[in-house]
Write a protein that holds these residues in place. Structure first.
Motif, PDB file in Angstrom:
ATOM      1  N   GLY A 125      19.399  38.411  87.439  1.00 51.98           N
ATOM      2  CA  GLY A 125      19.681  37.831  86.448  1.00 51.98           C
ATOM      3  C   GLY A 125      19.056  35.719  86.238  1.00 51.98           C
ATOM      4  N   TYR A 126      17.608  35.605  86.513  1.00 50.54           N
ATOM      5  CA  TYR A 126      17.377  34.332  86.183  1.00 50.54           C
ATOM      6  C   TYR A 126      16.905  33.572  85.022  1.00 50.54           C
ATOM      7  CZ  TYR A 126      12.825  36.598  88.122  1.00 50.54           C
ATOM      8  OH  TYR A 126      11.272  37.117  87.740  1.00 50.54           O
ATOM      9  N   GLY A 127      16.218  32.583  85.302  1.00 49.97           N
ATOM     10  CA  GLY A 127      15.550  32.071  83.920  1.00 49.97           C
ATOM     11  C   GLY A 127      15.528  30.234  84.477  1.00 49.97           C
ATOM     12  N   PHE A 128      14.039  29.931  83.512  1.00 52.27           N
ATOM     13  CA  PHE A 128      13.716  28.531  84.080  1.00 52.27           C
ATOM     14  C   PHE A 128      13.984  28.353  81.988  1.00 52.27           C
ATOM     15  CE2 PHE A 128      11.689  30.535  87.211  1.00 52.27           C
ATOM     16  CZ  PHE A 128      13.034  30.210  88.242  1.00 52.27           C
ATOM     17  N   SER A 129      13.948  26.817  82.316  1.00 49.12           N
ATOM     18  CA  SER A 129      14.043  25.766  81.457  1.00 49.12           C
ATOM     19  C   SER A 129      13.106  25.782  80.820  1.00 49.12           C
ATOM     20  CB  SER A 129      14.229  24.618  81.132  1.00 49.12           C
ATOM     21  OG  SER A 129      12.993  23.610  82.187  1.00 49.12           O
ATOM     22  N   ASN A 130      12.148  26.000  78.971  1.00 45.39           N
ATOM     23  CA  ASN A 130      11.018  26.494  78.650  1.00 45.39           C
ATOM     24  C   ASN A 130      10.843  27.944  78.633  1.00 45.39           C
ATOM     25  OD1 ASN A 130      11.123  23.645  78.155  1.00 45.39           O
ATOM     26  ND2 ASN A 130       9.878  23.033  79.670  1.00 45.39           N
ATOM     27  N   ASN A 131      11.356  28.510  78.769  1.00 40.51           N
ATOM     28  CA  ASN A 131      10.906  29.928  79.665  1.00 40.51           C
ATOM     29  C   ASN A 131      10.480  30.036  80.327  1.00 40.51           C
ATOM     30  OD1 ASN A 131      13.890  31.658  78.699  1.00 40.51           O
ATOM     31  ND2 ASN A 131      12.905  30.961  76.626  1.00 40.51           N
ATOM     32  N   ALA A 132       9.820  29.557  80.819  1.00 42.81           N
ATOM     33  CA  ALA A 132       8.489  29.328  82.268  1.00 42.81           C
ATOM     34  C   ALA A 132       8.713  30.525  82.669  1.00 42.81           C
ATOM     35  CB  ALA A 132       8.505  28.217  83.037  1.00 42.81           C
ATOM     36  N   PRO A 133       6.734  31.013  82.976  1.00 40.69           N
ATOM     37  CA  PRO A 133       6.856  32.155  83.215  1.00 40.69           C
ATOM     38  C   PRO A 133       6.588  32.493  84.887  1.00 40.69           C
ATOM     39  CG  PRO A 133       4.663  31.433  82.134  1.00 40.69           C
ATOM     40  CD  PRO A 133       5.521  30.446  81.771  1.00 40.69           C
ATOM     41  N   HIS A 150      18.694  12.244  72.972  1.00 38.51           N
ATOM     42  CA  HIS A 150      19.956  12.769  72.916  1.00 38.51           C
ATOM     43  C   HIS A 150      20.828  12.794  73.407  1.00 38.51           C
ATOM     44  CE1 HIS A 150      19.603  15.579  69.465  1.00 38.51           C
ATOM     45  NE2 HIS A 150      18.868  14.502  70.288  1.00 38.51           N
ATOM     46  N   SER A 151      22.003  12.940  73.564  1.00 35.88           N
ATOM     47  CA  SER A 151      23.126  13.262  73.436  1.00 35.88           C
ATOM     48  C   SER A 151      23.414  14.618  72.515  1.00 35.88           C
ATOM     49  CB  SER A 151      24.886  12.534  74.090  1.00 35.88           C
ATOM     50  OG  SER A 151      25.504  13.629  74.271  1.00 35.88           O
ATOM     51  N   GLY A 152      23.377  15.322  72.939  1.00 31.50           N
ATOM     52  CA  GLY A 152      24.064  17.116  72.447  1.00 31.50           C
ATOM     53  C   GLY A 152      22.970  17.016  72.245  1.00 31.50           C
ATOM     54  N   PHE A 153      21.592  17.745  72.485  1.00 29.39           N
ATOM     55  CA  PHE A 153      20.370  18.042  72.699  1.00 29.39           C
ATOM     56  C   PHE A 153      20.438  19.715  73.082  1.00 29.39           C
ATOM     57  CE2 PHE A 153      16.238  19.973  74.575  1.00 29.39           C
ATOM     58  CZ  PHE A 153      15.403  19.565  73.372  1.00 29.39           C
ATOM     59  N   GLU A 154      20.126  20.344  71.751  1.00 29.17           N
ATOM     60  CA  GLU A 154      20.350  22.112  72.617  1.00 29.17           C
ATOM     61  C   GLU A 154      19.083  23.042  73.405  1.00 29.17           C
ATOM     62  OE1 GLU A 154      21.694  23.650  69.234  1.00 29.17           O
ATOM     63  OE2 GLU A 154      23.471  21.603  68.780  1.00 29.17           O
ATOM     64  N   THR A 155      18.975  23.996  74.461  1.00 34.04           N
ATOM     65  CA  THR A 155      17.898  24.528  74.477  1.00 34.04           C
ATOM     66  C   THR A 155      18.063  25.750  75.311  1.00 34.04           C
ATOM     67  OG1 THR A 155      15.930  23.991  76.070  1.00 34.04           O
ATOM     68  CG2 THR A 155      18.003  23.417  76.872  1.00 34.04           C
ATOM     69  N   ARG A 156      17.689  26.270  74.857  1.00 37.45           N
ATOM     70  CA  ARG A 156      18.189  27.674  75.163  1.00 37.45           C
ATOM     71  C   ARG A 156      17.069  28.157  76.850  1.00 37.45           C
ATOM     72  NH1 ARG A 156      18.835  31.167  70.175  1.00 37.45           N
ATOM     73  NH2 ARG A 156      19.298  29.577  69.100  1.00 37.45           N
ATOM     74  N   VAL A 157      17.613  29.541  77.285  1.00 33.52           N
ATOM     75  CA  VAL A 157      17.202  29.917  78.430  1.00 33.52           C
ATOM     76  C   VAL A 157      17.571  31.523  78.575  1.00 33.52           C
ATOM     77  CG1 VAL A 157      16.918  30.273  81.468  1.00 33.52           C
ATOM     78  CG2 VAL A 157      17.427  27.970  80.341  1.00 33.52           C
ATOM     79  N   THR A 158      16.264  32.136  78.485  1.00 36.59           N
ATOM     80  CA  THR A 158      16.783  33.710  78.412  1.00 36.59           C
ATOM     81  C   THR A 158      15.628  34.161  79.749  1.00 36.59           C
ATOM     82  OG1 THR A 158      15.230  33.645  75.812  1.00 36.59           O
ATOM     83  CG2 THR A 158      15.567  35.606  77.663  1.00 36.59           C
ATOM     84  N   LEU A 159      17.537  34.871  80.684  1.00 31.51           N
ATOM     85  CA  LEU A 159      17.411  35.144  81.877  1.00 31.51           C
ATOM     86  C   LEU A 159      16.471  36.819  81.657  1.00 31.51           C
ATOM     87  CD1 LEU A 159      21.452  35.525  82.784  1.00 31.51           C
ATOM     88  CD2 LEU A 159      19.394  33.817  83.727  1.00 31.51           C
ATOM     89  N   ARG A 160      15.784  37.247  82.612  1.00 32.59           N
ATOM     90  CA  ARG A 160      14.621  37.748  83.402  1.00 32.59           C
ATOM     91  C   ARG A 160      15.760  38.737  84.398  1.00 32.59           C
ATOM     92  NH1 ARG A 160      11.826  33.015  82.893  1.00 32.59           N
ATOM     93  NH2 ARG A 160      10.276  33.186  81.724  1.00 32.59           N
ATOM     94  N   TYR A 161      15.932  40.251  84.437  1.00 32.86           N
ATOM     95  CA  TYR A 161      16.047  41.025  85.207  1.00 32.86           C
ATOM     96  C   TYR A 161      15.462  41.537  86.229  1.00 32.86           C
ATOM     97  CZ  TYR A 161      20.684  39.528  83.850  1.00 32.86           C
ATOM     98  OH  TYR A 161      22.309  38.884  83.136  1.00 32.86           O
ATOM     99  N   PRO A 162      15.514  41.905  87.050  1.00 32.18           N
ATOM    100  CA  PRO A 162      14.368  42.796  88.162  1.00 32.18           C
ATOM    101  C   PRO A 162      14.166  44.086  87.526  1.00 32.18           C
ATOM    102  CG  PRO A 162      16.483  41.667  89.670  1.00 32.18           C
ATOM    103  CD  PRO A 162      16.352  41.741  87.873  1.00 32.18           C
TER     104      PRO A 162
END
Length: 162
Positions: A125-133, A150-162
């Protein structure tokens, strides 16, 4: 610097062969849960869609430089934590606030490498920031760059599996 430093090896060389290809969460328990050279700025990354609690989740941090994105030795830092099924949280110390990009993969066998099949397509599985296509190949840096104001900023990345 050593592989644990700001210029550690990234998934770039592995990701380059793929061919295909922020929302708030609770703060981590303690600053000691963060990886990377200690600093005053922390980035909290939630990796979603992790299929199994086996191996490692590798989060590769890139500076705001399109030429270094996914390039061999182009990463600022690679943080690795044990995988947790469903959602794995990773905290990374950053050198400062600013613009960054992330590439993430599930190193299911824990060998610290991104596994590909004979055609060079991903096996993990792999993924990129902004869940870039990744429909037409690897994303360009412009699609993955994001601001850490700022410190403590949070982001999400969703994995894609083959």
């Amino acid at each position: 610097m050593t592989p644990g430093g700001w210029r550690g090896a990234g998934i770039g060389r592995a990701a380059a062969g793929l061919g295909l290809i922020g929302a708030p969460l609770p703060l981590l328990a303690a600053e000691t849960d963060c990886t990377g050279p200690e600093s005053q700025v922390r980035l909290l990354v939630t990796v979603e869609g992790v299929r199994a609690a086996e191996g490692l989740i590798a989060v590769t941090l890139y500076a705001d430089d399109p030429k270094r994105f996914l390039a061999k030795r182009g990463a600022l830092y690679v943080g690795r934590v044990p995988a947790r099924q469903g959602r794995t949280r990773v905290c990374i110390h950053l050198p400062s606030t600013g613009i960054y990009g992330l590439a993430v993969y599930h190193d299911a066998d824990g060998d610290r490498g991104f596994d590909r099949n004979a055609l060079g397509l991903p096996k993990e599985g792999y993924g990129f920031s902004n869940n870039a296509p990744t429909v037409f190949g690897l994303p360009r840096f412009g699609a993955v760059r994001f601001s850490v104001p700022h410190s403590g900023f949070e982001t999400r990345v969703t994995l894609r599996y083959p």
